[in-house]
Design an enzyme around this catalytic site. Structure first.
Site, PDB file in Angstrom:
ATOM      1  N   SER A 151      51.757  48.170  51.090  1.00 24.21           N
ATOM      2  CA  SER A 151      51.296  46.794  51.270  1.00 24.21           C
ATOM      3  C   SER A 151      52.317  45.777  50.762  1.00 24.21           C
ATOM      4  O   SER A 151      52.227  44.591  51.094  1.00 24.21           O
ATOM      5  CB  SER A 151      49.960  46.574  50.549  1.00 24.21           C
ATOM      6  OG  SER A 151      48.944  47.365  51.116  1.00 24.21           O
ATOM      7  N   GLY A 179      47.227  47.574  53.962  1.00 26.32           N
ATOM      8  CA  GLY A 179      48.487  47.464  54.675  1.00 26.32           C
ATOM      9  C   GLY A 179      49.090  46.078  54.527  1.00 26.32           C
ATOM     10  O   GLY A 179      48.443  45.152  54.036  1.00 26.32           O
ATOM     11  N   GLY A 238      51.296  42.460  55.842  1.00 21.13           N
ATOM     12  CA  GLY A 238      51.385  41.532  56.954  1.00 21.13           C
ATOM     13  C   GLY A 238      50.166  40.651  57.125  1.00 21.13           C
ATOM     14  O   GLY A 238      49.235  40.651  56.309  1.00 21.13           O
ATOM     15  N   CYS A 253      41.009  46.392  51.707  1.00 25.22           N
ATOM     16  CA  CYS A 253      42.137  45.466  51.730  1.00 25.22           C
ATOM     17  C   CYS A 253      42.422  44.965  53.149  1.00 25.22           C
ATOM     18  O   CYS A 253      41.643  44.179  53.688  1.00 25.22           O
ATOM     19  CB  CYS A 253      43.362  46.117  51.088  1.00 25.22           C
ATOM     20  SG  CYS A 253      44.538  44.901  50.425  1.00 25.22           S
ATOM     21  N   PHE A 254      43.476  45.415  53.799  1.00 26.29           N
ATOM     22  CA  PHE A 254      43.734  45.009  55.178  1.00 26.29           C
ATOM     23  C   PHE A 254      42.546  45.400  56.055  1.00 26.29           C
ATOM     24  O   PHE A 254      42.178  44.671  56.984  1.00 26.29           O
ATOM     25  CB  PHE A 254      45.017  45.678  55.676  1.00 26.29           C
ATOM     26  CG  PHE A 254      45.695  44.960  56.816  1.00 26.29           C
ATOM     27  CD1 PHE A 254      46.423  43.801  56.598  1.00 26.29           C
ATOM     28  CD2 PHE A 254      45.622  45.443  58.104  1.00 26.29           C
ATOM     29  CE1 PHE A 254      47.063  43.138  57.639  1.00 26.29           C
ATOM     30  CE2 PHE A 254      46.252  44.798  59.149  1.00 26.29           C
ATOM     31  CZ  PHE A 254      46.980  43.642  58.920  1.00 26.29           C
ATOM     32  N   GLN A 300      39.968  42.756  56.021  1.00 18.62           N
ATOM     33  CA  GLN A 300      40.331  41.636  56.878  1.00 18.62           C
ATOM     34  C   GLN A 300      40.123  41.987  58.353  1.00 18.62           C
ATOM     35  O   GLN A 300      39.699  41.142  59.148  1.00 18.62           O
ATOM     36  CB  GLN A 300      41.780  41.238  56.600  1.00 18.62           C
ATOM     37  CG  GLN A 300      42.001  40.736  55.185  1.00 18.62           C
ATOM     38  CD  GLN A 300      43.435  40.830  54.717  1.00 18.62           C
ATOM     39  OE1 GLN A 300      44.353  41.074  55.515  1.00 18.62           O
ATOM     40  NE2 GLN A 300      43.662  40.658  53.420  1.00 18.62           N
ATOM     41  N   ASN A 332      46.010  43.782  45.798  1.00 20.34           N
ATOM     42  CA  ASN A 332      47.312  43.469  46.370  1.00 20.34           C
ATOM     43  C   ASN A 332      47.070  42.841  47.734  1.00 20.34           C
ATOM     44  O   ASN A 332      47.089  43.515  48.753  1.00 20.34           O
ATOM     45  CB  ASN A 332      48.178  44.722  46.514  1.00 20.34           C
ATOM     46  CG  ASN A 332      49.495  44.411  47.202  1.00 20.34           C
ATOM     47  OD1 ASN A 332      49.860  43.253  47.371  1.00 20.34           O
ATOM     48  ND2 ASN A 332      50.216  45.442  47.618  1.00 20.34           N
ATOM     49  N   GLY A 335      47.550  38.945  50.072  1.00 25.41           N
ATOM     50  CA  GLY A 335      47.931  37.546  50.173  1.00 25.41           C
ATOM     51  C   GLY A 335      47.138  36.798  51.222  1.00 25.41           C
ATOM     52  O   GLY A 335      47.329  35.600  51.406  1.00 25.41           O
ATOM     53  N   PHE A 336      46.249  37.516  51.938  1.00 25.23           N
ATOM     54  CA  PHE A 336      45.372  36.923  52.938  1.00 25.23           C
ATOM     55  C   PHE A 336      43.928  37.247  52.575  1.00 25.23           C
ATOM     56  O   PHE A 336      43.660  38.194  51.833  1.00 25.23           O
ATOM     57  CB  PHE A 336      45.688  37.464  54.335  1.00 25.23           C
ATOM     58  CG  PHE A 336      47.039  37.059  54.855  1.00 25.23           C
ATOM     59  CD1 PHE A 336      47.180  35.964  55.693  1.00 25.23           C
ATOM     60  CD2 PHE A 336      48.178  37.773  54.501  1.00 25.23           C
ATOM     61  CE1 PHE A 336      48.432  35.591  56.175  1.00 25.23           C
ATOM     62  CE2 PHE A 336      49.423  37.411  54.977  1.00 25.23           C
ATOM     63  CZ  PHE A 336      49.558  36.306  55.811  1.00 25.23           C
ATOM     64  N   HIS A 391      41.403  47.591  45.910  1.00 30.53           N
ATOM     65  CA  HIS A 391      41.814  48.991  46.049  1.00 30.53           C
ATOM     66  C   HIS A 391      40.978  49.876  45.126  1.00 30.53           C
ATOM     67  O   HIS A 391      41.308  50.040  43.946  1.00 30.53           O
ATOM     68  CB  HIS A 391      43.298  49.149  45.701  1.00 30.53           C
ATOM     69  CG  HIS A 391      44.227  48.502  46.673  1.00 30.53           C
ATOM     70  ND1 HIS A 391      45.317  49.144  47.216  1.00 30.53           N
ATOM     71  CD2 HIS A 391      44.234  47.262  47.216  1.00 30.53           C
ATOM     72  CE1 HIS A 391      45.956  48.325  48.052  1.00 30.53           C
ATOM     73  NE2 HIS A 391      45.307  47.180  48.042  1.00 30.53           N
ATOM     74  N   GLU A 449      40.728  53.038  44.953  1.00 30.11           N
ATOM     75  CA  GLU A 449      41.349  54.285  44.489  1.00 30.11           C
ATOM     76  C   GLU A 449      42.070  54.063  43.170  1.00 30.11           C
ATOM     77  O   GLU A 449      42.141  54.944  42.334  1.00 30.11           O
ATOM     78  CB  GLU A 449      42.302  54.837  45.553  1.00 30.11           C
ATOM     79  CG  GLU A 449      43.695  54.288  45.562  1.00 30.11           C
ATOM     80  CD  GLU A 449      43.761  52.821  45.962  1.00 30.11           C
ATOM     81  OE1 GLU A 449      44.666  52.118  45.497  1.00 30.11           O
ATOM     82  OE2 GLU A 449      42.894  52.396  46.753  1.00 30.11           O
TER      83      GLU A 449
END
Length: 396
Positions: free
Chosen positions: A58, A240, A242, A268-269, A272, A310, A312-313, A358, A360
């Protein structure tokens, strides 16, 4: 975007220069490989787990500033990486350890960074740099060491501003596996899960395997036909890098999973992606959440957890009501107590949920490990949601 003198004769005595896109500069010494690198400057508040941070996919195309002053004390080993390589674009520390001291250490962090061509800088006032990023927001940055640090600062700044921004970046395909692979269940096999790799960390399928799950890890480009070939009891969407606004294919794949009613879990990703699949928007945070000490409240239980982040979006979804979506009712299940950012979603009429952090947490707290058990419960119960009572009714 890294250019480094891998194998060159640079040393930590070489000068180094960090240049932010707003023109502020920090001088220090070379750390790791000598050369130059570009990325998005972000900061991580974790005091431990630097090896897991460095190898988290990530962090692809990000230059990580460590807020803890002493980094490298425990060296590097071959057991703790979260992937097969270091993914950060660059590394910024204040006081690197001169000699690692840990019985598991096999080499120094400086050696590992140098061997993998990761350009870093040490001797920087990371408190001042972190405060700057908090006030101005995450931004593009360049690190230049050795001969590159002697270049005119105006020219270096121009090159930093030419580097690609994180907003609009489609990166998960650059870090995901290209070929499917299987992580076998530990002990008796109970379920089969298809895990869509958008930048998955190695500990995540391990946590599922511990619960008797055979995990089929599929590329980010996986299709509905690939899922059919696995015939899973559940589908998992990983973390992930981006901008989630670019991840159209994973969103369409998830919508197909939701239509079928297969139990679904995202982190996380993946959170989103679920937000987008449900019709919510996403947006870029000013400086993001990164570290292993972020407080999150699970609104289904009221419990406050210390969690590893972790991102940023974030997902733009209402936190004060249940929302109607094409797949039934949905609500925000978790919120960050620092800033109220959405940290989790769950569907009330389908077996699907996600969290932004996260669980884990290989290098951090294990407060959220129960979420893997919640996924197991969804698969055990088939298409019945674990608890479909809206939060507003639970509180009544």
């Amino acid at each position: 975007m890294t250019t480094s003198a891998r194998g060159a004769t640079g040393t930590t005595a070489d000068p180094a220069l960090l240049v932010l896109e707003d023109g502020r500069t920090f001088r220090g010494r070379a750390y790791g490989a000598v050369g130059e690198t570009f990325g998005e400057a972000v900061f991580s508040t974790g005091m431990t787990g630097y090896q897991e941070t460095l190898t988290d996919p990530s962090y692809h195309r990000q230059v990580v500033v460590m807020t803890a002053p002493h980094i490298g004390n425990t060296g590097v080993n071959d057991e703790d990486p979260e992937s097969g390589r270091i993914w950060v674009a660059g590394y910024v520390v204040r006081d690197p350890a001169r000699t690692p001291s840990n019985w598991r250490s096999t080499r120094s962090l400086d050696e590992e960074l140098r061997d993998q061509g990761i350009v870093g800088i040490s001797g920087v006032d990371t408190r001042a740099l972190t405060r700057h990023l908090r006030e101005r927001g995450a931004m593009r940055v360049g690190i230049f060491s050795g001969a590159a640090a002697a270049t005119d600062e105006a020219a270096l700044l121009a090159r930093v501003r030419e580097a690609p921004a994180m907003q609009g970046a489609d990166l998960c395909g650059e870090v995901a596996t290209q070929e499917p692979y299987v992580v076998p269940a530990r002990g008796e096999k109970r379920f089969t899960v298809a895990a869509i790799d958008l930048g998955v960390k190695g500990m995540t399928p391990h946590r599922m395997a511990e619960r008797g799950i055979e995990v089929h890890v599929l590329p980010a480009t996986a299709t509905a036909r690939d899922l059919d070939a696995v015939d899973p009891d559940g589908v998992f969407f990983s973390n992930g890098p981006g901008d989630p606004a670019t991840a159209d294919q994973p969103v369409e794949l998830m919508r197909g999973v939701l239509e079928r009613g297969t139990p679904l879990f995202g982190i996380c990703f993946g959170n989103q992606i679920l937000g987008r699949a449900l019709g919510f928007g996403t947006f870029k945070l000013k400086y993001g959440h990164r570290g292993i000490n972020q407080p999150v409240q699970d609104r289904t239980t009221g419990k406050v957890e210390v969690t590893a982040h972790n991102h940023g979006f974030a997902v733009d979804a209402p936190t004060d009501r249940v929302s109607d979506t094409p797949y039934g009712r949905a609500e925000v299940s978790h919120v960050c107590l620092n800033d109220g950012v959405v940290e989790g979603l769950r569907l009330l009429d389908k077996p699907a949920f996600s969290v932004q952090y996260h669980p884990e947490a290989a290098a951090g707290p294990h407060d959220a490990a129960y979420l893997f058990d919640r996924f197991v419960e969804l698969m055990r119960d088939g298409n019945t949601q674990h608890d479909a009572t809206p939060l507003e009714d639970q509180r009544a």
